[in-house]
Each structure stands twice: as structure tokens, then as C-alpha cells.
Write a protein that holds these residues in place. Structure first.
Motif, PDB file in Angstrom:
ATOM      1  N   UNK A  29       0.539  -1.550   0.247  1.00 20.45           N
ATOM      2  CA  UNK A  29      -0.012   0.071   0.462  1.00 20.45           C
ATOM      3  C   UNK A  29       0.350   1.104  -0.504  1.00 20.45           C
ATOM      4  N   UNK A  30       0.310   1.957  -0.698  1.00 22.02           N
ATOM      5  CA  UNK A  30       1.634   2.967  -1.036  1.00 22.02           C
ATOM      6  C   UNK A  30       0.875   4.299  -1.287  1.00 22.02           C
ATOM      7  N   UNK A  31       0.607   5.803  -0.582  1.00 20.64           N
ATOM      8  CA  UNK A  31      -0.210   6.785  -1.089  1.00 20.64           C
ATOM      9  C   UNK A  31       0.864   8.005  -1.413  1.00 20.64           C
ATOM     10  N   UNK A  32       0.665   8.464  -2.526  1.00 21.07           N
ATOM     11  CA  UNK A  32       0.290   9.265  -3.936  1.00 21.07           C
ATOM     12  C   UNK A  32      -0.473  10.583  -3.765  1.00 21.07           C
ATOM     13  N   UNK A  94      -2.635   3.560  -8.135  1.00 21.13           N
ATOM     14  CA  UNK A  94      -2.778   4.404  -6.856  1.00 21.13           C
ATOM     15  C   UNK A  94      -3.044   6.381  -7.418  1.00 21.13           C
ATOM     16  N   UNK A  95      -2.669   6.137  -8.825  1.00 24.77           N
ATOM     17  CA  UNK A  95      -3.000   7.167  -9.624  1.00 24.77           C
ATOM     18  C   UNK A  95      -4.176   7.762 -10.227  1.00 24.77           C
ATOM     19  N   UNK A  96      -4.511   8.658 -11.086  1.00 21.71           N
ATOM     20  CA  UNK A  96      -5.432   8.546 -11.820  1.00 21.71           C
ATOM     21  C   UNK A  96      -5.637   7.906 -13.214  1.00 21.71           C
ATOM     22  N   UNK A  97      -4.870   6.897 -13.303  1.00 23.97           N
ATOM     23  CA  UNK A  97      -5.085   5.412 -13.904  1.00 23.97           C
ATOM     24  C   UNK A  97      -5.636   4.799 -13.698  1.00 23.97           C
ATOM     25  N   UNK A  98      -5.895   4.543 -12.496  1.00 25.42           N
ATOM     26  CA  UNK A  98      -6.509   4.287 -11.316  1.00 25.42           C
ATOM     27  C   UNK A  98      -6.420   2.014 -11.473  1.00 25.42           C
ATOM     28  N   UNK A 169     -12.334   1.982  -5.523  1.00 23.47           N
ATOM     29  CA  UNK A 169     -11.433   3.254  -4.768  1.00 23.47           C
ATOM     30  C   UNK A 169     -10.142   3.462  -4.689  1.00 23.47           C
ATOM     31  N   UNK A 170      -9.921   5.280  -4.898  1.00 24.74           N
ATOM     32  CA  UNK A 170      -8.623   5.427  -4.454  1.00 24.74           C
ATOM     33  C   UNK A 170      -8.127   5.856  -3.136  1.00 24.74           C
TER      34      UNK A 170
END
Length: 296
Positions: A29-32, A94-98, A169-170
Motif C-alpha cells: 500500500x502506497x500513498x500518492x 494509486x494514480x488517475x489511471x486507477x 476507490x482510490x
């Protein structure tokens, strides 16, 4: 018969148990944080430095492994593969590409984009019933079978339903997200045909981008080392055609192209330069031919 995957969590590290037996790592799990908006998102990654890295390194794309099948194109895509993590099971959610996957980092958010076209082909492979028994391709579109009906998951305008299926979800890492990743990683790891399909689609993407570049920039007769950088920039999306045109007209177009987008993506440009250091001479032996639609 469908393979059953259970989620195994160890702090921020995620793995999957297959049919109540073997466990294999998925990612961490990472935070962006978006630099422009400040919005924070969370997802999975198995890039270098994270939990899945050791497994990802066992599944590297190497041009030499596919030269007999794809010839020069296997070498042409290798620098970009290196910049994208190089692993057939590379993952980030984790980014907009999902949801992005593979050594070319195919991204699920683009209608009719590389991920969608590749995933359609994956869903038509015989192993699909082991991994995604509720998904299939009908009329050229991915559909989900539920309650006796087929729900279209993507079309010309949107892939939102498929994105939500793969990554709800993100806001955090959900079980559905881990299981979708587990299925693709297990499928890719255990079936060489799935890896070959990834290579075929990355080469298809590269061909399309070079042809597009030729139409916009006039690449006819341009050496493949320069075309490789143009392709990488367009695949990554870090600059437009105006910047590329200026670089191609520079006294030293190779250096100028490597610096395109460096202000915002210095690490990517540095990695591409490193990847080309030992590969440029081989690439430069060929030039793009508009008439042939290929390098000669």
C-alpha cells in the motif's frame, strides 16, 4: 474451474493465497499525493523498493527473449520497458489511471487504449475461466455477466465501470483491488502466452506511436534511436509535438530529445538516457521508412 484467491495482509504489504495453498506477494500500500491539487490517493505498487520487487524482478522483459519472434522491434521497445519498470507483473493502482499493469504500464483509464485492447485479448484466451469467469468480450467490448445479463464495462467514451471493477476507490486498498491484481499477476506468471501477448501489444503501441509521430513530425529517414525517444515521450505523455519538433531541429537532436520533459520528469529522462547508453548504437543502425511502415 475458477482459481480462488484470498487476500493476505501484513501491515501495508499484501499477498494472495491460491486455492487455500500457496501464497505469493502482490504489492504494498502506497500513498500518492498530486503535486498540483494536493489530493492524496492510496493504492498498490510492486515497483522497486516495495514488497513485490523480488517477484517482479523474476519476470523481466528482455529484448533477447523475443528477438526470434519480433526481431528489431523487441529491441526498440526495451528502453521504454526499462523506464516503466521492465517487469511483466509491474503494477500500480494509486494514480488517475486507477489500474496500470505490465512492463509497458498499460493504463485502464483510456477508452480503447493499450490496457483495454490488451485486456480484451486476454479475456479471449482459454485460461480466462480460471481468472475472470464473469468477464468476456461481446461485440468487441468487455462485458460483465451478472444476474443473467451482460453489462458493458467500456466503450468509446469511458472505461469507468471497468476501472471500478478493478479498483473500487482510490481512498484505500480494497480486497477487490488486491484480487484483480492477484489474478493478472498469477496469470502472467504461469502462462508464457500471456507474456507474449503483452509483448505483442507493446510493439503494436510502439508502431502506432511511431506512425503518428511520422505524420506529425516527418520521421521518414530518421534513425531508430531518435524515434525511440519520440515514442517513449508520447507513450509516457510528458510532452507534445511542438516540443518534439523543436528538439528534432536542434543541432544535437538526440540530446535535445532526451531533455524534453526533463523539467517535470527528470528521473524518467535520466532513466531513458541510461537505458539508451548501451543500446543506442544498435538502434541507430536502422531508420524509419514511411513507405515500408517499418525500420529498415
Amino acid at each position: 474451474m475458477a482459481i480462488h484467491f484470498d487476500v493476505v495482509r501484513d501491515g501495508r504489504h499484501f499477498s494472495a493465497r491460491v486455492n487455500n495453498n500457496d501464497i505469493f506477494p502482490i504489492g504494498a500500500r502506497v500513498r500518492f499525493r498530486n503535486r498540483n491539487t494536493g489530493v492524496e490517493r492510496f493504492g498498490l505498487s510492486n515497483d522497486a523498493g516495495f514488497f513485490g520487487n523480488a517477484e517482479a524482478k523474476k519476470q523481466l522483459y528482455l529484448a533477447k527473449d523475443y528477438q526470434d519472434v519480433h526481431g528489431f522491434w523487441s529491441a526498440f521497445i526495451e528502453p521504454t520497458a526499462i523506464c516503466e519498470g521492465q517487469s511483466f507483473i509491474s503494477l500500480n493502482t494509486y494514480d488517475r489511471a486507477r489500474f496500470t499493469f505490465g512492463f509497458g504500464q498499460f493504463a485502464a483509464h483510456v477508452p480503447d487504449g493499450d490496457f483495454i485492447v490488451w485486456f480484451r485479448d486476454m479475456l479471449q484466451r482459454p485460461e480466462v475461466l480460471d481468472y475472470f469467469p464473469n468477464l468476456e468480450v461481446r461485440g468487441g467490448r468487455i462485458v460483465k455477466l451478472e444476474a443473467g445479463r451482460a453489462v458493458t464495462m467500456e466503450d468509446d467514451n469511458s472505461t469507468e465501470k471497468l476501472q471500478l471493477y478493478l479498483n473500487p476507490t482510490l481512498d484505500d486498498v480494497e480486497d477487490a483491488e488486491v484480487i484483480a491484481a492477484a489474478k493478472l499477476i498469477h496469470w502472467t506468471t504461469h502462462h508464457p502466452e500471456a507474456r507474449l501477448l503483452q509483448v505483442q501489444h507493446m510493439i503494436h503501441t510502439a508502431r502506432r506511436l511511431v506512425r503518428e509521430g511520422d505524420r506529425r513530425l516527418g520521421l521518414d529517414g530518421i534513425s531508430a534511436d531518435l524515434c525511440c525517444i519520440v515514442m517513449d515521450i508520447r507513450h509516457h505523455g510528458r510532452a507534445g509535438f511542438d516540443d518534439l519538433q523543436r528538439a528534432l531541429l536542434a543541432t544535437d537532436p538526440f540530446t535535445a530529445l532526451l531533455n524534453v520533459g526533463a523539467e517535470n520528469e527528470p528521473e524518467r529522462c535520466k532513466n531513458l538516457k541510461t537505458a539508451l547508453k548501451t543500446r543506442r548504437a544498435n538502434l541507430a543502425q536502422k531508420k524509419w521508412s514511411r513507405a515500408n511502415g517499418d525500420f529498415i
